[in-house]
Design an enzyme around this catalytic site. Sequence first.
Site, PDB file in Angstrom:
ATOM      1  N   ASP A 405      36.144  32.118  41.157  1.00  0.00           N
ATOM      2  CA  ASP A 405      36.925  33.247  40.658  1.00  0.00           C
ATOM      3  C   ASP A 405      38.403  32.834  40.643  1.00  0.00           C
ATOM      4  O   ASP A 405      39.004  32.619  41.694  1.00  0.00           O
ATOM      5  CB  ASP A 405      36.696  34.452  41.582  1.00  0.00           C
ATOM      6  CG  ASP A 405      37.317  35.733  41.048  1.00  0.00           C
ATOM      7  OD1 ASP A 405      38.305  35.651  40.298  1.00  0.00           O
ATOM      8  OD2 ASP A 405      36.827  36.827  41.408  1.00  0.00           O
ATOM      9  N   HIS A 406      38.966  32.758  39.443  1.00  0.00           N
ATOM     10  CA  HIS A 406      40.337  32.257  39.310  1.00  0.00           C
ATOM     11  C   HIS A 406      41.380  33.247  39.835  1.00  0.00           C
ATOM     12  O   HIS A 406      42.556  32.900  39.955  1.00  0.00           O
ATOM     13  CB  HIS A 406      40.618  31.922  37.840  1.00  0.00           C
ATOM     14  CG  HIS A 406      41.663  30.863  37.653  1.00  0.00           C
ATOM     15  ND1 HIS A 406      42.160  30.107  38.678  1.00  0.00           N
ATOM     16  CD2 HIS A 406      42.308  30.433  36.528  1.00  0.00           C
ATOM     17  CE1 HIS A 406      43.058  29.262  38.207  1.00  0.00           C
ATOM     18  NE2 HIS A 406      43.174  29.444  36.906  1.00  0.00           N
ATOM     19  N   ARG A 407      40.958  34.474  40.141  1.00  0.00           N
ATOM     20  CA  ARG A 407      41.893  35.433  40.732  1.00  0.00           C
ATOM     21  C   ARG A 407      42.166  35.107  42.197  1.00  0.00           C
ATOM     22  O   ARG A 407      43.161  35.565  42.768  1.00  0.00           O
ATOM     23  CB  ARG A 407      41.320  36.858  40.624  1.00  0.00           C
ATOM     24  CG  ARG A 407      41.149  37.359  39.199  1.00  0.00           C
ATOM     25  CD  ARG A 407      40.363  38.658  39.152  1.00  0.00           C
ATOM     26  NE  ARG A 407      38.997  38.502  39.652  1.00  0.00           N
ATOM     27  CZ  ARG A 407      38.063  39.444  39.567  1.00  0.00           C
ATOM     28  NH1 ARG A 407      38.354  40.614  39.024  1.00  0.00           N
ATOM     29  NH2 ARG A 407      36.852  39.231  40.034  1.00  0.00           N
TER      30      ARG A 407
END
Length: 435
Positions: A405-407
């Site tokens: 998850d790039h968040r």
Amino acid sequence: MAEFLLPTLGETASSGVVAKVLVNAGDKVEKDQPVLELETDKAVLEVPSTVAGTVQDILVKQGDTVSVNQPVFSYGDGGSSNGSAPAAPAPAEAPSTPAPSAVSKDDGIANASAPAAPPAPAPAPQSLNGDQTPPPAAPSIRRMAREAGVDIYAVKGTGLGGRITEDDIKSFGKAPAAAPAPVGTPAGGVTLPPLPDFTKFGAVERIPMSGIAKATAAQMDRSWTIPMVTQFDKADTTEFEKFRKKYGPLAEKAGGKLTPTAILLKIVVGALKKFPNFNSSIDFATNEIVRKSYYNIGVAVDTPRGLVVPVIKNVESKSIIQLAVELGEIAAVARDGKLKPDQMTGATFTLTNLGGIGGTAFTPIVSSPEVAILGIARGSMEPVWNAESQAFEPRMMMPLCLSYDHRVINGADGARFTRFIAAALEDPNLIALQG
């Protein structure tokens, strides 16, 4: 005559499809005896009886969809019922002798116009969780509760039929995490256009989706809202394979098999400890990253009923040999369709290995609320340049496919994570130092 009603199936499941009825009319059943195999959205469960008696009529059949509290069979012989039961006898008529006037506690004025109600019967002993009987739990779970100082009467069971599980005791008293607020437009909220009439072009066949297939589709729908990145890498597993062959007999002696997945479970825990954001979830209600200090690894298993992901709990506290045995056992249970709900919950990270099937690389999808998943593809012999000998050498290379998850995780940490995994695979001695 009374009826046995389908008991609670778990935290989320409220219905299932009858896979097999295990009793017949005329059979005598005991409490806790399996009476039904039920396919839910997660697995095929054995439903135990909560009553004892002789079966009179079977009220469901294979293929029926049944819901919690729906009658499954009727029975006699006076077994205690979890459903409808013979009506209690009417109370005896109150004596005609006038009772003393009742006095209101609010204003102290006697109400002389109406006789007082007959005294209520003494209440039955009641436990702290409101039940009139001890909560269902195995003796080992009761002992665990005593040792932990947990009042088992106050624990809500999440197992089949409301049974209290080990996880229920461990999590008792912990505040539940707030539900994540919606982020953007969820994939499940998109209205899809109707399908065209395919029969205009030829014959078609409609096959109902199984409970597991529907659950997988729903979970992937939720997970597709995650902005994912996939990091690809390769590890030289030439020495790793020698390590596996050398110590494989130890695992076999213990009743397991020293597979790459069993060893990777331990390696992954070392990586999660070094990079704790990979072992976290996002709480959008409070704008916080929830880092977990426990390591429960989901392992994808291919079964005849579809893909399921049983969870190996507390991997950090187990040896590689123990993990090899447990992994083999839980994978066999998964393929038999006998996983229980508590064996499929609580994962903090997921591992999926397609090396036994084939392929050079793939993009695994993160399963919300987790933030990362590691995929393994089939290893192959490749020429690798050796700078010291100034020549190419044949080496066994294993493809690594890390989605995250790039968040929560940036690309640099994604690369560091896969490099950590690769380093442990290339030098198995590091497993003991880093795990």
